[in-house]
Design a protein around this motif. Structure first.
Motif, PDB file in Angstrom:
ATOM      1  N   GLY A 156      -1.647  -3.963  -4.761  1.00 33.31           N
ATOM      2  CA  GLY A 156      -2.670  -4.962  -4.858  1.00 33.31           C
ATOM      3  C   GLY A 156      -3.929  -4.878  -4.912  1.00 33.31           C
ATOM      4  O   GLY A 156      -5.524  -4.986  -5.286  1.00 33.31           O
TER       5      GLY A 156
ATOM      6  N   ILE B  18      -0.816   1.576  -2.189  1.00 28.27           N
ATOM      7  CA  ILE B  18      -0.949   0.547  -1.468  1.00 28.27           C
ATOM      8  C   ILE B  18      -1.353  -0.805  -2.263  1.00 28.27           C
ATOM      9  O   ILE B  18      -1.779  -0.714  -3.505  1.00 28.27           O
ATOM     10  CB  ILE B  18      -2.147   0.847  -0.557  1.00 28.27           C
ATOM     11  CG1 ILE B  18      -1.881   1.529   0.699  1.00 28.27           C
ATOM     12  CG2 ILE B  18      -1.947  -0.460  -0.132  1.00 28.27           C
ATOM     13  CD1 ILE B  18      -2.764   1.843   0.978  1.00 28.27           C
TER      14      ILE B  18
ATOM     15  N   ALA C  10      -0.141 -10.050   3.587  1.00 25.60           N
ATOM     16  CA  ALA C  10      -0.704  -9.513   2.169  1.00 25.60           C
ATOM     17  C   ALA C  10       1.146 -10.057   0.505  1.00 25.60           C
ATOM     18  O   ALA C  10       0.843  -9.435  -0.355  1.00 25.60           O
ATOM     19  CB  ALA C  10      -1.033  -8.148   1.408  1.00 25.60           C
TER      20      ALA C  10
ATOM     21  N   MET D 175       1.980  -6.682   6.848  1.00 23.06           N
ATOM     22  CA  MET D 175       1.814  -6.085   5.841  1.00 23.06           C
ATOM     23  C   MET D 175       2.062  -7.343   5.123  1.00 23.06           C
ATOM     24  O   MET D 175       1.102  -7.746   4.371  1.00 23.06           O
ATOM     25  CB  MET D 175       1.544  -5.078   5.847  1.00 23.06           C
ATOM     26  CG  MET D 175       0.841  -4.005   3.883  1.00 23.06           C
ATOM     27  SD  MET D 175      -0.622  -4.315   4.533  1.00 23.06           S
ATOM     28  CE  MET D 175      -0.973  -3.101   3.289  1.00 23.06           C
TER      29      MET D 175
ATOM     30  N   TYR E 237      -9.310  -3.589  -4.273  1.00 23.13           N
ATOM     31  CA  TYR E 237      -8.441  -4.593  -4.054  1.00 23.13           C
ATOM     32  C   TYR E 237      -7.965  -5.720  -4.430  1.00 23.13           C
ATOM     33  O   TYR E 237      -9.713  -6.727  -3.815  1.00 23.13           O
ATOM     34  CB  TYR E 237      -7.662  -3.582  -2.557  1.00 23.13           C
ATOM     35  CG  TYR E 237      -7.402  -2.357  -2.871  1.00 23.13           C
ATOM     36  CD1 TYR E 237      -5.907  -2.616  -2.784  1.00 23.13           C
ATOM     37  CD2 TYR E 237      -8.144  -1.876  -1.752  1.00 23.13           C
ATOM     38  CE1 TYR E 237      -5.398  -1.078  -2.392  1.00 23.13           C
ATOM     39  CE2 TYR E 237      -7.584  -0.280  -1.745  1.00 23.13           C
ATOM     40  CZ  TYR E 237      -6.152   0.003  -2.339  1.00 23.13           C
ATOM     41  OH  TYR E 237      -5.637   1.272  -2.502  1.00 23.13           O
TER      42      TYR E 237
ATOM     43  N   ALA F 184       3.748  -2.791   2.924  1.00 23.28           N
ATOM     44  CA  ALA F 184       3.483  -1.001   2.816  1.00 23.28           C
ATOM     45  C   ALA F 184       4.259   0.201   2.837  1.00 23.28           C
ATOM     46  O   ALA F 184       4.772   0.024   3.337  1.00 23.28           O
ATOM     47  CB  ALA F 184       2.149  -0.853   4.087  1.00 23.28           C
TER      48      ALA F 184
ATOM     49  N   SER G 261      -5.631  -5.021   2.380  1.00 28.45           N
ATOM     50  CA  SER G 261      -4.843  -3.433   1.521  1.00 28.45           C
ATOM     51  C   SER G 261      -5.781  -2.743   1.284  1.00 28.45           C
ATOM     52  O   SER G 261      -5.964  -1.167   1.681  1.00 28.45           O
ATOM     53  CB  SER G 261      -5.009  -4.389  -0.105  1.00 28.45           C
ATOM     54  OG  SER G 261      -3.297  -5.157   0.043  1.00 28.45           O
TER      55      SER G 261
ATOM     56  N   TYR H 103      -6.852  -1.212   5.064  1.00 31.50           N
ATOM     57  CA  TYR H 103      -4.973  -0.455   5.008  1.00 31.50           C
ATOM     58  C   TYR H 103      -5.201   0.915   4.869  1.00 31.50           C
ATOM     59  O   TYR H 103      -4.849   1.841   5.138  1.00 31.50           O
ATOM     60  CB  TYR H 103      -3.471  -0.945   4.982  1.00 31.50           C
ATOM     61  CG  TYR H 103      -2.406  -0.411   5.169  1.00 31.50           C
ATOM     62  CD1 TYR H 103      -2.320  -0.525   6.397  1.00 31.50           C
ATOM     63  CD2 TYR H 103      -2.507   0.700   4.025  1.00 31.50           C
ATOM     64  CE1 TYR H 103      -1.002   0.302   6.672  1.00 31.50           C
ATOM     65  CE2 TYR H 103      -1.070   0.823   4.329  1.00 31.50           C
ATOM     66  CZ  TYR H 103      -0.665   0.483   5.886  1.00 31.50           C
ATOM     67  OH  TYR H 103       1.000   1.875   6.195  1.00 31.50           O
TER      68      TYR H 103
END
Length: 466
Positions: free
Chosen positions: A257, A255, A348, A344, A279, A352, A284, A287
């Protein structure tokens, strides 16, 4: 020798110099002496007998003059047959009579030594000094967490108990080498100690009385950072099975970050089974928490992932609203499927990735393909006794592994203990399983696999007659 009423000081001096044997009832003192005397000076042999019939109970003790002699005899004789037509014997280091414990001494407890060293010593110096006594698994110098300076203390872990015993007996006396306390001993008391500040003098700390030195408090303590209402960029990952920092990093780095990953260690440098993940953004972290909390890694071991306080100020109403908004968006992404990757990417700046599923059984053993279980009404022809370290594997994983050798009937774990039994309807299949799996690691758990005693002699606690 029938008398076993020697004083404890005689039986346990030096420590770990007495063996506990499980043998066939036909094995006599003379047979035991013949097979064990090549490993060193035998001071006494006790064959435990029934008080009424005077028949052997199939349990014996052998006292050596040195710990290294006893350990070598254990390593060489465990699983051997002493006479034709008899079952393989089981050999363990006998528990100290003064310890008050009724469990067997595990090999893991006999391979790590604690030493006092010059503060100028490096880990390479430590290895170089003690490698003369056997192959070293690792050497660690205990350092002050604040200054990074050596405390003049260290641990050396050998591959065999006999090597550690030889090192204690033969190294320079200035090292004051002794067997280290087991890392899992008095775990609850140690955990209580870890949550408090420490002074530099262990004498004032009751919970550190087993160690000749002080310790600093851990970076994170259960009482002040765990909060189920928090949603932060920092996560604490807990695992029952042994995992390395590289394994945890590789999993959570899927994932994007992640700023960093750090295993939490105790004051002696050993893993506490926890890792802290941070993160760069809240999305992130949310998630990762929702996707990986409860994820099986290694297979059969469920990870626990929780938020911990990252020190940021959340008293601002705007900050709270922003946090709640991002959390709600990420939770929606996690549970609503197709829109997740797009959200995602929007939140971010990246898509993802999916988390790959690892094989259910991870081991370096070349396992056969799955075979059908034996019919439930089949007769039990052979039982295996299995010891797990550090903890038992789940029953479904054990069935997956042991059924591959054929005619498996049942896998049974003894509640509250790291042992279990495996029943087979065919002796050859049981023998094949024992040969393939003894001493092997499956999903991070090391297994000792050996023949179990016949049911009429079976006991989950070995019988003490003294």
């Amino acid at each position: 020798m029938e008398d076993y009423n020697r004083p404890s000081s005689y039986l346990d001096e030096p420590p770990n110099s007495r063996l506990f044997l499980v043998t066939s009832k036909s094995i006599t003192e003379d047979i035991i002496r013949e097979h064990f005397s090549p490993y060193g000076e035998i001071q006494d042999i006790w064959v435990v007998k029934d008080k009424q019939t005077k028949e052997s109970k199939g349990v014996s003790f052998v006292k050596f003059a040195k710990s290294s002699q006893a350990c070598t005899a254990m390593e060489e004789m465990h699983g051997r047959c002493l006479a034709e037509g008899t079952k393989p014997i089981k050999v363990f280091i006998a528990q100290s009579r003064s310890s008050g414990s009724h469990r067997d001494v595990e090999d893991e407890e006999l391979t790590r030594i604690f030493v006092m060293i010059p503060k100028t010593f490096t880990e390479e110096d430590l290895k170089e000094t003690f490698k003369a006594y056997g192959d070293i698994e690792y050497a660690i110098i205990i350092k002050n967490k604040t200054t990074g300076e050596s405390k003049g203390l260290g641990y050396v872990r050998y591959h065999k108990p006999s090597q550690a015993a030889t090192a204690i007996e033969n190294c320079d006396k200035t090292f004051r080498a002794i067997l280290a306390e087991p890392r899992t001993k008095n775990a609850s008391a140690e955990n209580e100690c870890f949550s408090n500040s420490r002074s530099d003098h262990a004498a004032s700390e009751p919970c550190l009385s087993g160690y000749p030195f002080g310790a600093e408090s851990s970076s994170y303590t259960p009482g002040d950072v765990w909060n189920s209402d928090l949603i932060t960029r920092c996560l604490m990952v807990s695992s029952r099975a042994a995992v390395t920092q590289e394994q945890v990093f590789g999993l959570f780095d899927l994932i994007p970050g992640m700023d960093y990953c750090e295993m939490q260690r105790d004051q002696y440098g050993f893993s506490k089974g926890q890792a802290m993940i941070r993160y760069s953004n809240l999305g992130s972290a949310v998630y990762a928490k929702e996707k990986l909390n409860g994820f099986e890694y290694p297979p059969g071991n469920r990870l626990s992932v929780t938020y911990i306080d990252d020190g940021e100020d959340r008293t601002s109403p705007v900050g709270k609203m922003a946090m709640q908004l991002v959390a709600a968006q990420m939770m929606s992404m996690v549970w609503n499927g197709p829109s997740g990757p797009q959200l995602m990417k929007t939140t971010a700046g990246y898509a993802a990735p999916s988390v790959p599923q690892k094989p259910r059984v991870q081991t370096d053993v070349a396992l056969p393909s799955h075979k059908k279980l034996a019919p439930p009404d089949s007769v039990v022809k052979e039982r295996l006794f299995v010891i797990f370290n550090p903890a038992p594997l789940p029953v479904d994983i054990l069935e997956d592994v042991f059924c591959r050798f054929g005619s498996l009937l049942e896998v049974y774990l003894v509640p509250g203990r790291n042992v279990g039994y495996v029943k087979y309807a065919d002796r050859k299949h049981a023998s094949d399983a024992m040969a393939a799996l003894h001493g092997k690691v499956v999903n991070g758990v090391k297994m000792k696999v050996m023949l179990a005693d016949p049911p009429k002699e079976e006991s989950h606690k070995r019988q003490r007659t003294y």
